[in-house]
Design an enzyme around this catalytic site. Structure first.
Site, PDB file in Angstrom:
ATOM      1  N   SER A  45       0.882  -1.160   0.000  1.00  0.00           N
ATOM      2  CA  SER A  45       0.000   0.000   0.000  1.00  0.00           C
ATOM      3  C   SER A  45       0.921   1.211   0.000  1.00  0.00           C
ATOM      4  CB  SER A  45      -0.884  -0.008   1.244  1.00  0.00           C
ATOM      5  OG  SER A  45      -1.801   1.064   1.159  1.00  0.00           O
ATOM      6  N   GLU A  46       0.804   2.061  -1.018  1.00  0.00           N
ATOM      7  CA  GLU A  46       1.878   3.037  -1.259  1.00  0.00           C
ATOM      8  C   GLU A  46       1.958   4.161  -0.233  1.00  0.00           C
ATOM      9  OE1 GLU A  46      -0.562   2.339  -3.443  1.00  0.00           O
ATOM     10  OE2 GLU A  46      -1.352   4.137  -4.422  1.00  0.00           O
ATOM     11  N   ASN A  47       0.969   4.291   0.663  1.00  0.00           N
ATOM     12  CA  ASN A  47       1.142   5.260   1.742  1.00  0.00           C
ATOM     13  C   ASN A  47       2.234   4.819   2.718  1.00  0.00           C
ATOM     14  OD1 ASN A  47      -0.951   3.282   2.075  1.00  0.00           O
ATOM     15  ND2 ASN A  47      -1.604   4.291   3.947  1.00  0.00           N
ATOM     16  N   SER A  87       8.516   4.418   0.629  1.00  0.00           N
ATOM     17  CA  SER A  87       7.528   3.642  -0.110  1.00  0.00           C
ATOM     18  C   SER A  87       7.660   3.888  -1.612  1.00  0.00           C
ATOM     19  CB  SER A  87       6.130   4.013   0.365  1.00  0.00           C
ATOM     20  OG  SER A  87       5.160   3.205  -0.255  1.00  0.00           O
TER      21      SER A  87
END
Lengths: 207, 234
Positions: A45-47, A87
């Site tokens: 999850s790119e957060n 990330s």
């Protein structure tokens, strides 16, 4: 019979291999997680998270634990957290094997448009431009045609681009197409969908 | 030097001025410096530019500063979960500079590391690269993006010791470390200030060198999209 949303997601899941780190976009791509079966897949999850788990049970939501769609989620035993710069460092650095995304338009050269429609409300690209520029392989899952029946696979995108020459594979309700040197190749058709039907529904060059 | 202040208003004393650039941590409503944002609203400072991934919602996050027309410009990757934002944006009262999310994070990180610019493939061939310098490396085109050097950073962590060594919790870390790094001054709010020495030095996420002022407070921690699954009843 063309594939439905779940069947498209199931087909996309076949592209994933054991051990891969994968980023799934919002919409049909999210459903891909339901079809990975016994394969050892780690979702990013790119957060700022690797090892994304399912939605929490009612009453167990944690405001400090959300996915890139801002939905409450859970962690797994393998989960790792990090900041957003790291990330996107792993995204830009090519460490994520596959991204599966939705799209408004894809061109025969693999250009992707999925973030804005001029004249309509523009909310932003989020992490989409970083993902398509950085990950190893970009798979688009979308309907073959839009609401008006017009092809979403075009010679040239008409909408502002998210990335140029970034798409590797397109999975639509009609079949699977690969972005090749001079146009799209039909790799597979949905049950009872002919290659001619795909050609007719496609504006982009099919070679 | 003592970093701990009694509350957000005192922690921001002397740091705020009109037309300044503020880098704010948070993703959506997760890990946002909600107490400092409230104190900025109370201060009445105007013409602010925010480097922040999102712009909050109505009545929460940066949304509260939009209601009072204190924001001139947003540098963000995704906005519009917010009616007042969209109204000001569509009427031209509010300027927005869209940044790809990873480019925004890296611009903050780079600024904090004294790196004025970096090349990335992100955005090449799209609107965001128009008018920017490009350079080929190994036959691939990259675009020059600039580091962000903010006047002030406002961030939120879970715990910090009295020297500002900070620990974040789960995905609330997000933009907070890079936002903290890129400001001339960084003010951090935490849920708990713990005695120096009680955090494991190997487990510090952000060293206190980046944190100049520190407050502890109660956080609402609002959830933007509550998604759950039902427990199977056997």
């Amino acid at each position: 019979m063309p594939w439905d949303r779940n069947q498209m997601a199931e087909r996309a899941a076949k592209e994933l291999e054991d051990g891969m780190y994968v980023n799934l976009g919002i919409g049909i791509p999210t459903l891909v997680a339901n079809y990975v079966g016994a394969k050892d897949i780690t979702l990013q999850s790119e957060n700022g998270m690797l090892g994304m788990g399912p939605f929490p049970f009612e009453g167990e939501e944690d405001p400090d634990l959300i996915n890139a769609g801002k939905q409450t989620i859970t962690e797994l035993k393998r989960t790792a957290y990090f900041d957003s710069a790291q990330s996107f460092g792993m995204i830009r650095g090519g460490k994520i094997a596959v991204a599966i995304l939705g799209a408004m338009e894809v061109s025969e050269a693999g250009d992707l448009a999925n973030w804005m429609i001029p004249g309509k409300l523009v909310k932003g690209m989020g992490g989409a431009m970083d993902l398509v520029a950085g990950v190893g392989r970009v798979i688009v899952v979308m309907d073959h045609t839009n609401k008006h029946g017009a092809s979403k696979l075009l010679r040239e995108c008409t909408l502002p681009l998210t990335g140029k020459g970034v798409v590797d594979l397109i999975i639509t309700n009609l079949g699977v197409l690969e972005v090749g040197h001079k146009g799209l190749h039909i790799l597979e058709t949905a049950p009872d969908v002919s290659r001619d039907e795909i050609r007719t529904a496609t504006e982009a060059a099919i070679v | 030097m003592k970093k701990i202040f009694a509350n957000a208003t005192e922690a921001l004393d002397g740091l705020l001025r009109d037309d300044m650039l503020i880098a704010a941590g948070g993703f959506g409503l997760c890990g946002i410096p909600e107490l400092l944002l409230q104190a900025i609203q109370d201060s009445g400072v105007k013409g602010l530019t925010f480097a922040s991934n999102n712009a909050g919602v109505d009545n929460f996050g940066i949304g509260i500063l939009l209601e009072t027309r204190q924001v001139k410009k947003m540098m963000s990757s995704y906005v519009g979960e917010n009616d007042e934002f969209m109204r000001q944006y569509l009427s031209g009262e509010l300027e927005i500079e869209f940044n790809p999310q990873g480019t925004l994070a890296e611009r903050m990180r780079a600024g904090g590391c004294g790196i004025p610019g970096f090349y990335t493939r992100t955005g090449v061939g799209t609107q965001v690269a128009e008018g920017k310098e490009h350079k080929d490396f190994g036959g691939v085109s990259y675009v020059l993006e600039r580091g962000i050097f903010a006047d002030l950073s406002i961030v939120k962590a879970w715990k910090a010791d009295e020297t500002g060594n900070a620990v974040f919790r789960k995905t609330a870390r997000n933009f907070n470390p890079p936002a903290a790094m890129c400001g001339k001054v960084c003010v951090m709010e935490v849920e708990e200030i713990v005695p120096t020495g009680s955090l494991d030095p190997d487990h510090i996420h952000l060293p206190g060198i980046y944190v100049h002022r520190l407050i502890q407070g109660e956080h609402e921690k609002r959830i933007e999209q509550r998604t759950v699954q039902k427990k199977e009843t056997a």
